[in-house]
Design a protein around this motif. Structure first.
Motif, mmCIF file in Angstrom:
data_model
loop_
_atom_site.group_PDB
_atom_site.id
_atom_site.type_symbol
_atom_site.label_atom_id
_atom_site.label_comp_id
_atom_site.label_asym_id
_atom_site.label_seq_id
_atom_site.Cartn_x
_atom_site.Cartn_y
_atom_site.Cartn_z
ATOM 1 N N LEU A 34 -3.184 11.444 -12.289
ATOM 2 C CA LEU A 34 -3.563 11.701 -10.898
ATOM 3 C C LEU A 34 -4.348 10.540 -10.299
ATOM 4 N N ARG A 35 -5.231 9.950 -11.089
ATOM 5 C CA ARG A 35 -5.991 8.797 -10.597
ATOM 6 C C ARG A 35 -5.079 7.606 -10.351
ATOM 7 N N ALA A 36 -4.101 7.397 -11.224
ATOM 8 C CA ALA A 36 -3.147 6.299 -11.030
ATOM 9 C C ALA A 36 -2.318 6.540 -9.775
ATOM 10 N N TYR A 37 -1.915 7.782 -9.564
ATOM 11 C CA TYR A 37 -1.165 8.132 -8.355
ATOM 12 C C TYR A 37 -2.001 7.840 -7.115
ATOM 13 N N ALA A 39 -4.520 5.814 -6.752
ATOM 14 C CA ALA A 39 -4.721 4.375 -6.581
ATOM 15 C C ALA A 39 -3.471 3.717 -5.998
ATOM 16 N N THR A 40 -2.300 4.132 -6.461
ATOM 17 C CA THR A 40 -1.058 3.570 -5.942
ATOM 18 C C THR A 40 -0.844 3.987 -4.496
ATOM 19 N N TRP A 41 -1.117 5.245 -4.188
ATOM 20 C CA TRP A 41 -0.993 5.736 -2.817
ATOM 21 C C TRP A 41 -1.884 4.922 -1.888
ATOM 22 N N GLN A 42 -3.113 4.684 -2.316
ATOM 23 C CA GLN A 42 -4.047 3.892 -1.509
ATOM 24 C C GLN A 42 -3.564 2.449 -1.369
ATOM 25 N N ALA A 43 -3.019 1.888 -2.430
ATOM 26 C CA ALA A 43 -2.507 0.516 -2.377
ATOM 27 C C ALA A 43 -1.357 0.412 -1.383
ATOM 28 N N ILE A 44 -0.494 1.434 -1.362
ATOM 29 C CA ILE A 44 0.617 1.441 -0.397
ATOM 30 C C ILE A 44 0.066 1.472 1.017
ATOM 31 N N ARG A 45 -0.896 2.324 1.266
ATOM 32 C CA ARG A 45 -1.475 2.435 2.610
ATOM 33 C C ARG A 45 -2.186 1.134 3.002
ATOM 34 N N SER A 46 -2.859 0.519 2.064
ATOM 35 C CA SER A 46 -3.590 -0.721 2.350
ATOM 36 C C SER A 46 -2.658 -1.897 2.591
ATOM 37 N N ALA A 47 -1.453 -1.839 2.039
ATOM 38 C CA ALA A 47 -0.512 -2.955 2.148
ATOM 39 C C ALA A 47 0.341 -2.882 3.400
ATOM 40 N N GLN A 48 0.146 -1.877 4.223
ATOM 41 C CA GLN A 48 0.974 -1.759 5.419
ATOM 42 C C GLN A 48 0.880 -3.035 6.247
ATOM 43 N N ASP A 50 2.038 -5.884 5.202
ATOM 44 C CA ASP A 50 2.197 -6.998 4.267
ATOM 45 C C ASP A 50 3.461 -6.726 3.448
ATOM 46 N N GLY A 51 4.592 -7.239 3.924
ATOM 47 C CA GLY A 51 5.876 -6.956 3.299
ATOM 48 C C GLY A 51 5.952 -7.319 1.836
ATOM 49 N N THR A 52 5.365 -8.451 1.452
ATOM 50 C CA THR A 52 5.405 -8.876 0.054
ATOM 51 C C THR A 52 4.652 -7.883 -0.828
ATOM 52 N N ALA A 53 3.458 -7.506 -0.400
ATOM 53 C CA ALA A 53 2.660 -6.549 -1.177
ATOM 54 C C ALA A 53 3.361 -5.201 -1.239
ATOM 55 N N GLN A 54 3.940 -4.773 -0.130
ATOM 56 C CA GLN A 54 4.646 -3.495 -0.115
ATOM 57 C C GLN A 54 5.821 -3.502 -1.086
ATOM 58 N N ARG A 55 6.624 -4.559 -1.078
ATOM 59 C CA ARG A 55 7.769 -4.637 -1.998
ATOM 60 C C ARG A 55 7.316 -4.608 -3.443
ATOM 61 N N ARG A 56 6.230 -5.311 -3.744
ATOM 62 C CA ARG A 56 5.720 -5.341 -5.111
ATOM 63 C C ARG A 56 5.298 -3.931 -5.550
ATOM 64 N N VAL A 66 5.278 7.541 -6.287
ATOM 65 C CA VAL A 66 4.580 7.945 -5.065
ATOM 66 C C VAL A 66 5.588 8.133 -3.931
ATOM 67 N N LEU A 67 6.511 7.199 -3.772
ATOM 68 C CA LEU A 67 7.498 7.308 -2.704
ATOM 69 C C LEU A 67 8.379 8.546 -2.877
ATOM 70 N N ALA A 68 8.767 8.847 -4.107
ATOM 71 C CA ALA A 68 9.593 10.031 -4.361
ATOM 72 C C ALA A 68 8.832 11.308 -4.021
ATOM 73 N N ILE A 69 7.578 11.375 -4.401
ATOM 74 C CA ILE A 69 6.771 12.560 -4.107
ATOM 75 C C ILE A 69 6.532 12.694 -2.617
ATOM 76 N N GLU A 70 6.220 11.583 -1.948
ATOM 77 C CA GLU A 70 6.008 11.618 -0.496
ATOM 78 C C GLU A 70 7.282 12.059 0.225
ATOM 79 N N ALA A 71 8.441 11.595 -0.246
ATOM 80 C CA ALA A 71 9.712 11.991 0.366
ATOM 81 C C ALA A 71 9.952 13.486 0.167
#
Length: 87
Positions: A34-37, A39-48, A50-56, A66-71
């Motif tokens: 859950l903590r890893a999820y 952290a990743t969710w926050q990283a996605i939101r923070s990278a908005q 920044d295309g390179t960071a988002q792709r990574r 995270v993307l599968a769960i959000e979908a």
């Protein structure tokens, strides 16, 4: 696992070992996941924006999770809005 528990909970190895040994089965793993999820969710939101960071992030296993769960959450919300109220 011991090192990760030390890092995640800011405790020394001896205390982490006691926590691992005395926790219900799967609890520590669930918390770490859950903590890893989160952290990743926050990283996605923070990278908005920044295309390179988002792709990574999106190409990482945790990013895909995270993307599968959000979908799935979005599909459920849409289905709930489209279902007529029976009450």
């Amino acid at each position: 696992m011991l090192s990760r528990v030390c890092d995640e909970f800011s405790i020394d190895p001896l205390r982490a070992l006691r926590v691992i040994e005395n926790s219900p089965p799967g609890l520590i793993e669930d918390i770490l996941e859950l903590r890893a999820y989160a952290a990743t969710w926050q990283a996605i939101r923070s990278a908005q924006g920044d295309g390179t960071a988002q792709r990574r992030i999106y190409n990482s296993p945790s990013g895909r999770q995270v993307l599968a769960i959000e979908a799935e959450l979005a599909r459920e919300a849409r289905a709930a809005r489209e279902t007529p109220d029976e009450g």
